[in-house]
Design an enzyme around this catalytic site. Sequence first.
Site, PDB file in Angstrom:
ATOM      1  N   ASP A 101      37.121  42.632  38.382  1.00 12.04           N
ATOM      2  CA  ASP A 101      36.159  41.619  38.789  1.00 12.04           C
ATOM      3  C   ASP A 101      34.817  41.915  38.102  1.00 12.04           C
ATOM      4  O   ASP A 101      34.213  42.963  38.352  1.00 12.04           O
ATOM      5  CB  ASP A 101      36.010  41.679  40.319  1.00 12.04           C
ATOM      6  CG  ASP A 101      34.999  40.671  40.843  1.00 12.04           C
ATOM      7  OD1 ASP A 101      34.578  39.791  40.071  1.00 12.04           O
ATOM      8  OD2 ASP A 101      34.636  40.772  42.033  1.00 12.04           O
ATOM      9  N   ASP A 104      33.431  45.540  39.470  1.00  9.99           N
ATOM     10  CA  ASP A 104      33.440  45.829  40.908  1.00  9.99           C
ATOM     11  C   ASP A 104      34.687  46.675  41.189  1.00  9.99           C
ATOM     12  O   ASP A 104      35.789  46.154  41.370  1.00  9.99           O
ATOM     13  CB  ASP A 104      33.458  44.525  41.710  1.00  9.99           C
ATOM     14  CG  ASP A 104      33.270  44.784  43.195  1.00  9.99           C
ATOM     15  OD1 ASP A 104      33.418  45.950  43.615  1.00  9.99           O
ATOM     16  OD2 ASP A 104      32.978  43.833  43.932  1.00  9.99           O
ATOM     17  N   ASP A 111      31.184  40.331  37.727  1.00  2.00           N
ATOM     18  CA  ASP A 111      30.309  39.304  38.261  1.00  2.00           C
ATOM     19  C   ASP A 111      29.008  39.311  37.452  1.00  2.00           C
ATOM     20  O   ASP A 111      28.345  40.349  37.365  1.00  2.00           O
ATOM     21  CB  ASP A 111      30.023  39.633  39.741  1.00  2.00           C
ATOM     22  CG  ASP A 111      29.566  38.409  40.508  1.00  2.00           C
ATOM     23  OD1 ASP A 111      28.934  37.540  39.876  1.00  2.00           O
ATOM     24  OD2 ASP A 111      29.840  38.322  41.716  1.00  2.00           O
TER      25      ASP A 111
END
Lengths: 335, 459
Positions: free
Chosen positions: A94, A278, A96
């Site tokens: 992930d 993440d 972001d």
Amino acid sequence: MFGKSSVKERKQFYREEWNLKDLPDFITDELPRREFGFDHYGRGPNDRYKVFKNPDFLRRFLKSKSPFAAYISIAYYRNPRSREDWQKAEYVFDVDAKDLPIRSCSCDEGEVCEECLGQSLEIVNNLIDTLDGDLGLKNIHLIYSGRGYHIRILDEDMMLADSDLRGEVLKYVAGATVPKSSYPNPDPSMAASNFNFQHFTLPIGYHKIFTDRVKYNIQHLKGNEKIDGINPKLLKDIIKFRHFLDEDAWGLFKGNIGPRRYNNIVNAMANVNLATIDAKVSIDIKRILRLPSSLHSKVSMKCVEVENRENFDPFKYAVPKFVHERKDEEVAVKK
Amino acid sequence: MVESSFLNPFCDEALNIVRNQADLSIVFDVDSRLVDIISFSPHQNLSDESYIPENIINLALKRIKWYIERKNNKEYNSHDYAYLFVEDISFYDVIVFHLTAQAIAYKFNFNSREMRLFVQSQGQIIEDRLGSLMLSEKRELTEDILGELMVSGTVEWTFLKDIISSKKLSLTDLLIDNGEVILDRDEFIYRFEDKFEDRSVSKMYDVLVGDNVKEEVLKNLIMQKTEEYIQNIQEKSHLIEPHPSILTLADEIEKTIDEEMTKYSTFYANVNSPGGYMEIGKLVKEAFPPCIKNTIEGVSSGGRNDAIVLFLTSFASYARLYPGIFANEGANIKVSDIDKNLDITEREILPLIFEAADNCTPPLFEDQPQEKINIISKLGFGMHSEVSLEHEGETKWYTPMSCEKVKIHLPQLCKKDKGCKGINNPLSYYTRAKWNLKKEGKLPDSNQSGNNSNSSGGD
């Protein structure tokens, strides 16, 4: 971005724009074995443990509820309604855009823009190159999540992996470990004298991955970052001498920085590499992730599978129709 | 030519010995051939008869004792066990390996300290035996055994996933290309010849891969197979009645390990400070690192479970009972080795963990009462609601998370202060900070005097 979607816009999206065909095959393939979760009020997913026998039931639910956000488990369960009998889970990275530790744009904290989204795409492309080219993992999907990207991996070996293995692979792919530099001398008569290699002198394997990640980070520094282990003077010098890296003249770069301070950079960059992803998501085997095809109502963008990862433009493929209509209305009002 | 069975107890030749030549009815009898092999082993210490195992059972116990001494005895003398490193011992060693594995499988839990100690001893014996061979012999044998283990020129890294997952081998130390770990010289040259312009590619292979990586892979694969072998026996144990000799050996192993561990386990932590050795003592909250202080103050939803169950449980238990875990790696300690009647665990460690769980938002046990059982399991007492000696060893006593792992699992708790410099584990922070407090005379009274429960079995 485009601000929060209104209830009316969400209804319009799910009734007029959302289509079953937008669900990727890897989602529909074993749909009944996944758990779904929904956020109806914009306060986090609180409607959990939902299961749909087939995509059509999901279609009916989305059209009638028009949720603020929709999520699907990365895990497959024999009994998804109670999250029991875990069978396997996608392996996820992930990234972001709002959480990148080094961003070359001037976004406010928590915000994203075209530039940092572009940077996120470059980062996930680099990660996929390693996952695919170096580690040989198969069945990799890239999803634009609304504010960044999810790499969702359905490689059978990784789907059965425990959190520890996921963590080890994460560290390798992210470049989160400073590469080994000291190697025993293979000549038994010289066993006392080790060979030492700086990461940038070995153009293969993990050393190359780490070097590429560090170079990328350094080239995207703006000069106002706060990075553990790098003080303002060192940060200034990194920016001053980073032009050497354009030609991969690492020796000159290191020479100008100084060996002790260079060591600080290497350690700090391993931490930055880890913070770029993440990590909690990658080691989790039961997480729920935003459903591809659904609406990210906080930013009014669609979560979509990326077909061409080299030149994907979220502003071309992930903006819902109602956002364009908003603009048309604004234009009409201004006229 | 050295036989594979010298290093690989799972090779065909070794399995044939076990199937056709191992006789459980004579394992307690004096074996003159075994005594001869030991007596004629070069450099073997024969000054006392106790150095010579006369039968197979004694050899099995000596093998365990060797490992504990090798790891812990500062005056360890390799000549006391020279026979373990002569090729002629292979026949007996194979039998002893399989007998011991079965004894451990029947008597002890999977992941018990006895099992871990046996698996580690197998890794160490392989390493030391490789070191005792001539270079050419070593290389030939390594190639042969890797072939037996299905690892030849290249192998997919996923084949090694179990040993990577258990962190016995790091992915970053392997040379991986297109999903394959490169072990073979020709393969290395073929793939990377054009990457090294000013260096000999063959020499780079010797340095980056060469014997070292192959030997590591070999050792770890056999350790992994040993674990799987024990697990396999345990899964079938209800179907087969073990031979009485195996059960007797299991009891003797337990006795030997207990005696040896008591002899060598000082339970002292080696602190990274000049002359600093820290005795165990009551928990000193002032010495806790920021991440632990943050955990005790309470963690919000999302990170609660890992913070309490995985992070705080292992930290608090090791900080209180065995702060020297990382200084004495491989010591294979269990909670009751230090806290004999589990008083400290029940009166000091669990209350601290439960209090932190209550401080979470929402309180952890309110919506997830099952996490109490998970906490007990992380202390090594199985999936039960209370700690009890009867269940010890059903699960593993989790070692404290490293700073690196905290950053992955619980980044919100990692708020470094100046004490974190040069520290890679919160437990090291604690032992160092406690040592500094002691130096400054700021430790509470119970700790100033070195509250060591080792002999008393609790305080």
